[in-house]
Design a protein around this motif. Structure first.
Motif, mmCIF file in Angstrom:
data_model
loop_
_atom_site.group_PDB
_atom_site.id
_atom_site.type_symbol
_atom_site.label_atom_id
_atom_site.label_comp_id
_atom_site.label_asym_id
_atom_site.label_seq_id
_atom_site.Cartn_x
_atom_site.Cartn_y
_atom_site.Cartn_z
ATOM 1 N N LEU A 257 20.849 -40.960 37.047
ATOM 2 C CA LEU A 257 21.707 -41.703 36.140
ATOM 3 C C LEU A 257 21.226 -43.142 36.071
ATOM 4 C CD1 LEU A 257 24.321 -41.069 34.553
ATOM 5 C CD2 LEU A 257 25.572 -42.077 36.445
ATOM 6 N N GLY A 258 21.214 -43.709 34.865
ATOM 7 C CA GLY A 258 20.789 -45.087 34.705
ATOM 8 C C GLY A 258 21.567 -45.785 33.609
ATOM 9 N N GLU A 259 21.547 -47.097 33.676
ATOM 10 C CA GLU A 259 22.213 -47.947 32.690
ATOM 11 C C GLU A 259 21.165 -48.383 31.665
ATOM 12 O OE1 GLU A 259 23.501 -52.282 33.438
ATOM 13 O OE2 GLU A 259 25.164 -51.012 34.077
ATOM 14 N N PHE A 260 21.445 -48.163 30.398
ATOM 15 C CA PHE A 260 20.499 -48.516 29.343
ATOM 16 C C PHE A 260 20.323 -50.025 29.287
ATOM 17 C CE2 PHE A 260 19.535 -49.583 24.885
ATOM 18 C CZ PHE A 260 18.349 -48.890 24.745
ATOM 19 N N ARG A 261 19.043 -50.474 29.277
ATOM 20 C CA ARG A 261 18.750 -51.911 29.276
ATOM 21 C C ARG A 261 18.040 -52.367 28.009
ATOM 22 N NH1 ARG A 261 22.042 -54.234 31.665
ATOM 23 N NH2 ARG A 261 20.711 -55.996 32.014
#
Length: 72
Positions: free
Chosen positions: A18-22
């Motif tokens: 899971l990752g946060e869009f940058r």
């Protein structure tokens, strides 16, 4: 999939992470681990929106890390 908003939570299906869009650069999307750390790039076809339960776990992990004084 259209380009998500900055901060949207996405699952990188190749890494199963899971990752946060940058942001976007040269057609690649950049994600950052929820609890902080180094960004990685991903092909837009290899991501999917996070499930509601995943979002809740990520928000809890982020809040717990902040309460411990960890740098995010």
């Amino acid at each position: 999939m259209t380009t998500p908003a900055i901060g949207a939570l996405l699952r990188d299906i190749r890494r199963d992470q899971l990752g946060e869009f940058r942001g976007v650069c040269s057609g690649r999307w950049f994600l950052r681990p929820v609890r902080g750390g180094r960004e990685w790039d991903v092909d837009p076809g290899d991501v999917q929106p996070a499930e509601p339960a995943e979002r809740l776990r990520a928000e809890n992990a982020r809040a717990n890390a902040r309460s411990r004084g960890e740098v995010l």
